[in-house]
Design a protein around this motif. Structure first.
Motif, PDB file in Angstrom:
ATOM      1  N   HIS A   1      -2.233  -0.044 -10.727  1.00 25.16           N
ATOM      2  CA  HIS A   1      -2.289  -0.625  -9.603  1.00 25.16           C
ATOM      3  C   HIS A   1      -3.278  -0.192  -8.624  1.00 25.16           C
ATOM      4  O   HIS A   1      -3.132  -0.906  -7.528  1.00 25.16           O
ATOM      5  CB  HIS A   1      -0.739  -0.119  -8.948  1.00 25.16           C
ATOM      6  N   GLY A   2      -4.493   0.377  -8.801  1.00 26.16           N
ATOM      7  CA  GLY A   2      -5.478   0.327  -8.140  1.00 26.16           C
ATOM      8  C   GLY A   2      -5.301   1.981  -7.463  1.00 26.16           C
ATOM      9  O   GLY A   2      -4.553   2.826  -7.864  1.00 26.16           O
ATOM     10  N   ASP A   3      -6.148   2.046  -6.349  1.00 22.45           N
ATOM     11  CA  ASP A   3      -6.025   3.103  -5.515  1.00 22.45           C
ATOM     12  C   ASP A   3      -4.775   3.308  -4.700  1.00 22.45           C
ATOM     13  O   ASP A   3      -4.408   4.538  -4.296  1.00 22.45           O
ATOM     14  CB  ASP A   3      -7.196   3.330  -4.322  1.00 22.45           C
TER      15      ASP A   3
ATOM     16  N   ARG B   1       0.901  -1.128  -0.142  1.00 18.95           N
ATOM     17  CA  ARG B   1       0.156  -0.056  -0.051  1.00 18.95           C
ATOM     18  C   ARG B   1       0.746   1.175   0.041  1.00 18.95           C
ATOM     19  O   ARG B   1       1.781   1.527   0.868  1.00 18.95           O
ATOM     20  CB  ARG B   1      -0.988  -0.076   1.236  1.00 18.95           C
TER      21      ARG B   1
END
Length: 92
Positions: free
Chosen positions: A90-92, A69
């Motif tokens: 890669h998303g949020d 993350r």
């Protein structure tokens, strides 16, 4: 003391144009930094990148550690936008 920012959007633009040339072996440097993180590729961990610029290091970390993350911080609006675009896959 001055009211002008220490770093301007013009500085960000200059950096984006110069970095590929001014930082020799940039890809190799980024890979070295990312692989020195004390994690296995599937570990779940958090990273905060301060002064992330265009998010190139964050992108390298995201590619090697898909469960990481990442919070990328930068004072430049255009650099933050570049990071969001770079890391969108890669998303949020």
């Amino acid at each position: 003391m001055t009211d002008s920012p220490l770093w301007s959007e013009q500085d960000s633009d200059t950096y984006r144009r110069l970095a590929p040339v001014a930082v020799p072996a940039r890809d190799r440097q980024l890979a070295t930094i990312a692989t020195l993180l004390p994690f296995e590729s599937n570990d779940d961990f958090a990273v905060v990148e301060v002064g992330s610029g265009e998010g190139v290091l964050s992108q390298t970390i995201a590619g090697l550690y898909p469960n990481a993350r990442i919070t990328a911080l930068d004072g430049s609006e255009s650099m933050r936008a570049a990071t969001v675009n770079r890391l969108a896959a890669h998303g949020d």
